[in-house]
Write a protein that holds these residues in place. Sequence first.
Motif, PDB file in Angstrom:
ATOM      1  N   LEU A 127       0.819  -1.213   0.000  1.00 13.37           N
ATOM      2  CA  LEU A 127       0.000   0.000   0.000  1.00 13.37           C
ATOM      3  C   LEU A 127       0.854   1.264   0.000  1.00 13.37           C
ATOM      4  CD1 LEU A 127      -2.745  -0.962   2.636  1.00 13.37           C
ATOM      5  CD2 LEU A 127      -2.893  -1.071   0.138  1.00 13.37           C
ATOM      6  N   ASP A 128       2.101   1.150   0.460  1.00 14.67           N
ATOM      7  CA  ASP A 128       2.938   2.335   0.656  1.00 14.67           C
ATOM      8  C   ASP A 128       4.073   2.449  -0.351  1.00 14.67           C
ATOM      9  OD1 ASP A 128       1.338   2.822   2.828  1.00 14.67           O
ATOM     10  OD2 ASP A 128       2.795   2.203   4.325  1.00 14.67           O
ATOM     11  N   HIS A 129       4.220   1.487  -1.247  1.00 17.66           N
ATOM     12  CA  HIS A 129       5.331   1.514  -2.187  1.00 17.66           C
ATOM     13  C   HIS A 129       4.869   1.989  -3.560  1.00 17.66           C
ATOM     14  CE1 HIS A 129       8.985   0.322  -4.317  1.00 17.66           C
ATOM     15  NE2 HIS A 129       9.549   0.197  -3.134  1.00 17.66           N
ATOM     16  N   PRO A 130       5.668   2.809  -4.249  1.00 23.96           N
ATOM     17  CA  PRO A 130       5.248   3.324  -5.558  1.00 23.96           C
ATOM     18  C   PRO A 130       5.207   2.266  -6.657  1.00 23.96           C
ATOM     19  CG  PRO A 130       7.500   4.009  -5.069  1.00 23.96           C
ATOM     20  CD  PRO A 130       6.955   3.398  -3.814  1.00 23.96           C
ATOM     21  N   LEU A 131       5.868   1.126  -6.461  1.00 32.18           N
ATOM     22  CA  LEU A 131       5.900   0.068  -7.467  1.00 32.18           C
ATOM     23  C   LEU A 131       5.020  -1.101  -7.046  1.00 32.18           C
ATOM     24  CD1 LEU A 131       9.759  -0.040  -8.188  1.00 32.18           C
ATOM     25  CD2 LEU A 131       8.001   1.260  -9.425  1.00 32.18           C
ATOM     26  N   THR A 132       4.569  -1.871  -8.028  1.00 34.19           N
ATOM     27  CA  THR A 132       3.864  -3.102  -7.723  1.00 34.19           C
ATOM     28  C   THR A 132       4.861  -4.112  -7.165  1.00 34.19           C
ATOM     29  OG1 THR A 132       4.213  -4.079  -9.915  1.00 34.19           O
ATOM     30  CG2 THR A 132       2.280  -2.650  -9.640  1.00 34.19           C
ATOM     31  N   THR A 133       4.352  -5.161  -6.529  1.00 28.57           N
ATOM     32  CA  THR A 133       5.251  -6.160  -5.945  1.00 28.57           C
ATOM     33  C   THR A 133       6.159  -6.772  -6.998  1.00 28.57           C
ATOM     34  OG1 THR A 133       3.680  -6.665  -4.177  1.00 28.57           O
ATOM     35  CG2 THR A 133       5.350  -8.322  -4.660  1.00 28.57           C
ATOM     36  N   SER A 134       5.628  -7.100  -8.165  1.00 28.24           N
ATOM     37  CA  SER A 134       6.453  -7.719  -9.208  1.00 28.24           C
ATOM     38  C   SER A 134       7.517  -6.755  -9.718  1.00 28.24           C
ATOM     39  CB  SER A 134       5.570  -8.191 -10.366  1.00 28.24           C
ATOM     40  OG  SER A 134       4.866  -7.105 -10.944  1.00 28.24           O
ATOM     41  N   GLN A 135       7.208  -5.464  -9.739  1.00 29.35           N
ATOM     42  CA  GLN A 135       8.184  -4.483 -10.207  1.00 29.35           C
ATOM     43  C   GLN A 135       9.307  -4.260  -9.204  1.00 29.35           C
ATOM     44  OE1 GLN A 135       5.436  -1.224 -10.848  1.00 29.35           O
ATOM     45  NE2 GLN A 135       5.494  -1.490 -13.067  1.00 29.35           N
ATOM     46  N   ARG A 136       9.092  -4.654  -7.962  1.00 30.71           N
ATOM     47  CA  ARG A 136      10.114  -4.460  -6.933  1.00 30.71           C
ATOM     48  C   ARG A 136      11.209  -5.525  -6.988  1.00 30.71           C
ATOM     49  NH1 ARG A 136       6.539  -3.467  -1.562  1.00 30.71           N
ATOM     50  NH2 ARG A 136       8.613  -3.238  -0.589  1.00 30.71           N
ATOM     51  N   TYR A 137      11.010  -6.582  -7.774  1.00 30.86           N
ATOM     52  CA  TYR A 137      12.000  -7.648  -7.926  1.00 30.86           C
ATOM     53  C   TYR A 137      12.839  -7.429  -9.186  1.00 30.86           C
ATOM     54  CZ  TYR A 137       9.608 -10.624  -4.491  1.00 30.86           C
ATOM     55  OH  TYR A 137       9.049 -11.150  -3.344  1.00 30.86           O
ATOM     56  N   VAL A 138      14.122  -7.689  -9.084  1.00 28.04           N
ATOM     57  CA  VAL A 138      14.994  -7.820 -10.251  1.00 28.04           C
ATOM     58  C   VAL A 138      15.637  -9.193 -10.166  1.00 28.04           C
ATOM     59  CG1 VAL A 138      17.043  -6.977 -11.440  1.00 28.04           C
ATOM     60  CG2 VAL A 138      15.442  -5.344 -10.428  1.00 28.04           C
ATOM     61  N   ASP A 139      15.335 -10.035 -11.161  1.00 25.03           N
ATOM     62  CA  ASP A 139      15.809 -11.414 -11.185  1.00 25.03           C
ATOM     63  C   ASP A 139      16.915 -11.538 -12.220  1.00 25.03           C
ATOM     64  OD1 ASP A 139      16.212 -14.139 -11.365  1.00 25.03           O
ATOM     65  OD2 ASP A 139      14.080 -14.657 -11.341  1.00 25.03           O
ATOM     66  N   PHE A 140      18.138 -11.851 -11.776  1.00 23.37           N
ATOM     67  CA  PHE A 140      19.263 -11.926 -12.684  1.00 23.37           C
ATOM     68  C   PHE A 140      19.216 -13.167 -13.566  1.00 23.37           C
ATOM     69  CE2 PHE A 140      20.767  -8.848  -9.637  1.00 23.37           C
ATOM     70  CZ  PHE A 140      21.449  -7.934 -10.436  1.00 23.37           C
ATOM     71  N   CYS A 141      18.299 -14.064 -13.305  1.00 26.26           N
ATOM     72  CA  CYS A 141      18.166 -15.245 -14.144  1.00 26.26           C
ATOM     73  C   CYS A 141      17.103 -15.083 -15.226  1.00 26.26           C
ATOM     74  CB  CYS A 141      17.823 -16.471 -13.285  1.00 26.26           C
ATOM     75  SG  CYS A 141      19.241 -17.157 -12.401  1.00 26.26           S
ATOM     76  N   GLU A 142      16.375 -13.990 -15.201  1.00 26.91           N
ATOM     77  CA  GLU A 142      15.366 -13.798 -16.223  1.00 26.91           C
ATOM     78  C   GLU A 142      16.024 -13.581 -17.574  1.00 26.91           C
ATOM     79  OE1 GLU A 142      12.792 -10.619 -15.159  1.00 26.91           O
ATOM     80  OE2 GLU A 142      11.624 -11.808 -13.734  1.00 26.91           O
ATOM     81  N   SER A 143      15.431 -14.189 -18.582  1.00 25.87           N
ATOM     82  CA  SER A 143      15.979 -14.097 -19.927  1.00 25.87           C
ATOM     83  C   SER A 143      16.013 -12.643 -20.393  1.00 25.87           C
ATOM     84  CB  SER A 143      15.142 -14.939 -20.890  1.00 25.87           C
ATOM     85  OG  SER A 143      15.613 -14.805 -22.210  1.00 25.87           O
ATOM     86  N   GLY A 144      17.169 -12.201 -20.847  1.00 29.44           N
ATOM     87  CA  GLY A 144      17.302 -10.850 -21.380  1.00 29.44           C
ATOM     88  C   GLY A 144      17.442  -9.768 -20.334  1.00 29.44           C
ATOM     89  N   ASN A 145      17.500 -10.135 -19.076  1.00 34.58           N
ATOM     90  CA  ASN A 145      17.628  -9.120 -18.030  1.00 34.58           C
ATOM     91  C   ASN A 145      19.078  -8.646 -17.962  1.00 34.58           C
ATOM     92  OD1 ASN A 145      17.553  -7.483 -15.814  1.00 34.58           O
ATOM     93  ND2 ASN A 145      16.705  -9.019 -14.426  1.00 34.58           N
ATOM     94  N   ILE A 146      19.294  -7.416 -18.415  1.00 31.88           N
ATOM     95  CA  ILE A 146      20.645  -6.874 -18.426  1.00 31.88           C
ATOM     96  C   ILE A 146      20.791  -5.716 -17.441  1.00 31.88           C
ATOM     97  CG2 ILE A 146      21.110  -7.588 -20.788  1.00 31.88           C
ATOM     98  CD1 ILE A 146      20.484  -4.734 -21.689  1.00 31.88           C
ATOM     99  N   GLN A 147      19.756  -5.514 -16.597  1.00 26.36           N
ATOM    100  CA  GLN A 147      19.846  -4.441 -15.617  1.00 26.36           C
ATOM    101  C   GLN A 147      20.915  -4.777 -14.588  1.00 26.36           C
ATOM    102  OE1 GLN A 147      16.142  -3.546 -13.719  1.00 26.36           O
ATOM    103  NE2 GLN A 147      16.943  -1.791 -12.579  1.00 26.36           N
ATOM    104  N   ARG A 148      21.921  -3.933 -14.487  1.00 24.28           N
ATOM    105  CA  ARG A 148      23.052  -4.218 -13.604  1.00 24.28           C
ATOM    106  C   ARG A 148      23.071  -3.316 -12.375  1.00 24.28           C
ATOM    107  NH1 ARG A 148      28.582  -4.371 -16.542  1.00 24.28           N
ATOM    108  NH2 ARG A 148      29.125  -5.333 -14.528  1.00 24.28           N
ATOM    109  N   THR A 149      22.356  -2.206 -12.418  1.00 29.48           N
ATOM    110  CA  THR A 149      22.335  -1.274 -11.293  1.00 29.48           C
ATOM    111  C   THR A 149      20.901  -1.056 -10.843  1.00 29.48           C
ATOM    112  OG1 THR A 149      24.323  -0.146 -12.086  1.00 29.48           O
ATOM    113  CG2 THR A 149      22.951   1.030 -10.501  1.00 29.48           C
ATOM    114  N   ILE A 150      20.670  -1.269  -9.565  1.00 29.70           N
ATOM    115  CA  ILE A 150      19.321  -1.128  -8.991  1.00 29.70           C
ATOM    116  C   ILE A 150      19.413  -0.158  -7.825  1.00 29.70           C
ATOM    117  CG2 ILE A 150      17.391  -2.317  -7.892  1.00 29.70           C
ATOM    118  CD1 ILE A 150      19.941  -4.412  -9.709  1.00 29.70           C
ATOM    119  N   ARG A 151      18.521   0.828  -7.813  1.00 28.00           N
ATOM    120  CA  ARG A 151      18.476   1.774  -6.705  1.00 28.00           C
ATOM    121  C   ARG A 151      17.171   1.598  -5.946  1.00 28.00           C
ATOM    122  NH1 ARG A 151      18.814   8.331  -7.088  1.00 28.00           N
ATOM    123  NH2 ARG A 151      16.648   8.064  -7.712  1.00 28.00           N
ATOM    124  N   SER A 152      17.261   1.575  -4.652  1.00 23.95           N
ATOM    125  CA  SER A 152      16.079   1.375  -3.815  1.00 23.95           C
ATOM    126  C   SER A 152      15.235   2.641  -3.776  1.00 23.95           C
ATOM    127  CB  SER A 152      16.494   0.991  -2.388  1.00 23.95           C
ATOM    128  OG  SER A 152      17.117   2.096  -1.743  1.00 23.95           O
TER     129      SER A 152
END
Length: 322
Positions: A127-152
């Motif tokens: 209820l208090d976070h600007p992102l949905t629950t799924s958007q709050r995860y970054v999975d390094f095993c997901e196909s094509g996921n090249i995001q290397r920097t994540i900011r909280s």
Amino acid sequence: MPSAFQFQCHLVLIFLAASKGETRYLEVRDAGEDDPFLLLSEDLKRELSAGQIYRRSLRCIDMLSIEGQFTFTADQPQLHCATFFIGEPEELITIHSDFVNIDCQGGDFLKVFDGWILKGEKFPSSLDHPLTTSQRYVDFCESGNIQRTIRSSQNVAMIFFRIQLPGNGFTVTVKKSSNLFPCNVISQTPSGRFTMVIPHQHRNCSFSIIYPVVIKISDLILGHLNGLFLKKPSASCAGVGDFVELLGGAGLDPSKMFPLADLCHSFHGSAQMKIGCDNTVLRMVSSGKHINRVTFEYHQLDLQETETRKENSIEEFCFPSI
């Protein structure tokens, strides 16, 4: 007797203290059951002040409150591991993946979560976070996921991972950046003072203290006038777009905690409350129509503290849980 939740949270905070230096750097300051915090030694302070990058290995369960480069290398199958990151209230956490060597096809994973998860409960709550629950995860095993920097989005974040093959692992670099208007905070310490400001933003912000505390609100500006209501069916802030509520409970998620008091209107003075719950949260709900501000201070509740204070003190809650 502390609850299981409180024990787990204090264990995490002990890791926080321990993670501020290698074993040779740790100094105990009257360490006891009620004061688990450790201090950085002068040696480590000098090294960090000299501009050196702090490096060390990660444990399977670990806590970091300092910038640096951190590496985990499995020496045996590690199936349930997590690292908790925490900064000061006005800081954001940036996690950069320098190197990842895991067997995703074989069941390994490495995920970053924007916030904390403990015993299935999230902070901040959904209820208090600007992102949905799924958007709050970054999975390094997901196909094509090249995001290397994540900011909280707040002063806490975490990674959790499973690595089965000895020798595999990863390296991350952790940095912190300033947050002009902190929203959603977990306090590193059992006492402190904080001013929360929400400037014309439609959002909810929670300040979490994982201790039984005495909390004292000294200033509240919501754009309208005086009043404080205990949570009762006949008196609440229902229908008010801007308010502050005090919550108590035995878990991490504010949305699952028990509402103790509403503060619907501005005041200058003193409103104090003793909350003996494992976790205490001050939560501000803002409609975006006003610049809302609340100033409060808190300290860990002394179990011997039973005298009723003469100042504007309201009811005590959760004492059966401690």
